[in-house]
Enzyme design. Structure first.
Site, PDB file in Angstrom:
ATOM      1  N   HIS A   6     111.105 -53.304 -92.864  1.00 22.51           N
ATOM      2  CA  HIS A   6     110.134 -52.265 -92.512  1.00 22.51           C
ATOM      3  C   HIS A   6     110.792 -51.245 -91.585  1.00 22.51           C
ATOM      4  CE1 HIS A   6     107.680 -55.913 -93.386  1.00 22.51           C
ATOM      5  NE2 HIS A   6     107.091 -55.044 -94.180  1.00 22.51           N
ATOM      6  N   HIS A  56     103.152 -46.010 -92.925  1.00 19.47           N
ATOM      7  CA  HIS A  56     102.458 -47.247 -93.308  1.00 19.47           C
ATOM      8  C   HIS A  56     103.042 -48.510 -92.685  1.00 19.47           C
ATOM      9  CE1 HIS A  56     105.713 -47.790 -96.174  1.00 19.47           C
ATOM     10  NE2 HIS A  56     105.281 -49.033 -96.346  1.00 19.47           N
ATOM     11  N   ASP A  57     104.274 -48.491 -92.224  1.00 14.70           N
ATOM     12  CA  ASP A  57     104.880 -49.642 -91.542  1.00 14.70           C
ATOM     13  C   ASP A  57     105.413 -49.248 -90.163  1.00 14.70           C
ATOM     14  OD1 ASP A  57     104.439 -51.751 -93.354  1.00 14.70           O
ATOM     15  OD2 ASP A  57     106.232 -51.264 -94.518  1.00 14.70           O
TER      16      ASP A  57
END
Length: 198
Positions: A6, A56-57
């Site tokens: 990530h 998103h991460d």
């Protein structure tokens, strides 16, 4: 510390894939009528999708939601054990964007900002694999419901479901409302996240 998965390379890949799905895959054009708002609404939708893909991460610890909940991590406590990582990613990203030196969204009208923020939150939360089966089931049902019936004697490009998988979607498929359009965008987000190149 460095996160092997990530990380910035993953975020860039997901951003690129989301852009390709929106523009080359026709997803942006597909959902625009159901979301309304004309050209400005379509631009806000695109921006929300790309922002969600990029963040998103954001600030991921490299730990699963299940681990954070089981160990009583402060993030699990803060987000009430629900979509712990995903809530943190989007909340931390918007907190960072509120800083004056980062706030490229400050010139948006309040209604456009609310629309962007609401969609970005829904998209980031949809990346939680815990909801994968529900989202896939809802999407399969939406496609089956909204696709034109095949002509007699063939499937005619309609929907063919095999084991819960949508194998082909008719060119006539289109979501009827904002909920359906959001579901299509959530599936695009999942595809971009899981089909990354990094």
């Amino acid at each position: 510390g460095s996160n092997q998965y990530h990380n910035n390379m993953h975020a860039t890949s997901v951003l690129h894939s989301m852009h390709a799905l929106l523009e080359l895959g026709g997803v942006a054009s597909l959902v625009a009528p159901a979301l309304g708002g004309g050209e400005t609404g379509a631009d806000i939708t695109r921006l929300a999708c790309l922002l969600a893909a990029a963040v998103h991460d954001f600030d991921h610890l490299g730990l699963s939601n299940d681990f954070l909940v089981r160990t009583g991590h402060e993030r699990a406590i803060r987000y009430n054990d629900e979509h712990v990582n995903e809530h943190h990613h989007v909340a931390a990203a918007f907190a960072l964007l509120r800083r004056p030196e980062n706030d490229f969204l400050s010139s948006l009208p309040q209604s456009s900002f609310r629309q962007l923020r609401c969609l970005a939150i829904k998209l980031v939360l949809s990346t939680d694999m815990a909801d994968n089966n529900r989202l896939l089931s809802d999407f399969t049902a939406l496609v089956a419901e909204r696709s034109p019936a095949p002509p007699e004697g063939g499937n005619g490009g309609g929907v063919e479901s095999r084991g819960g998988e949508v194998s082909e979607v008719s060119e006539g498929f289109a979501p009827a409302d904002a909920g359906g359009a959001t579901l299509v965008l959530q599936m695009a987000m999942k595809c971009a996240d899981l089909g990354h190149l990094s």
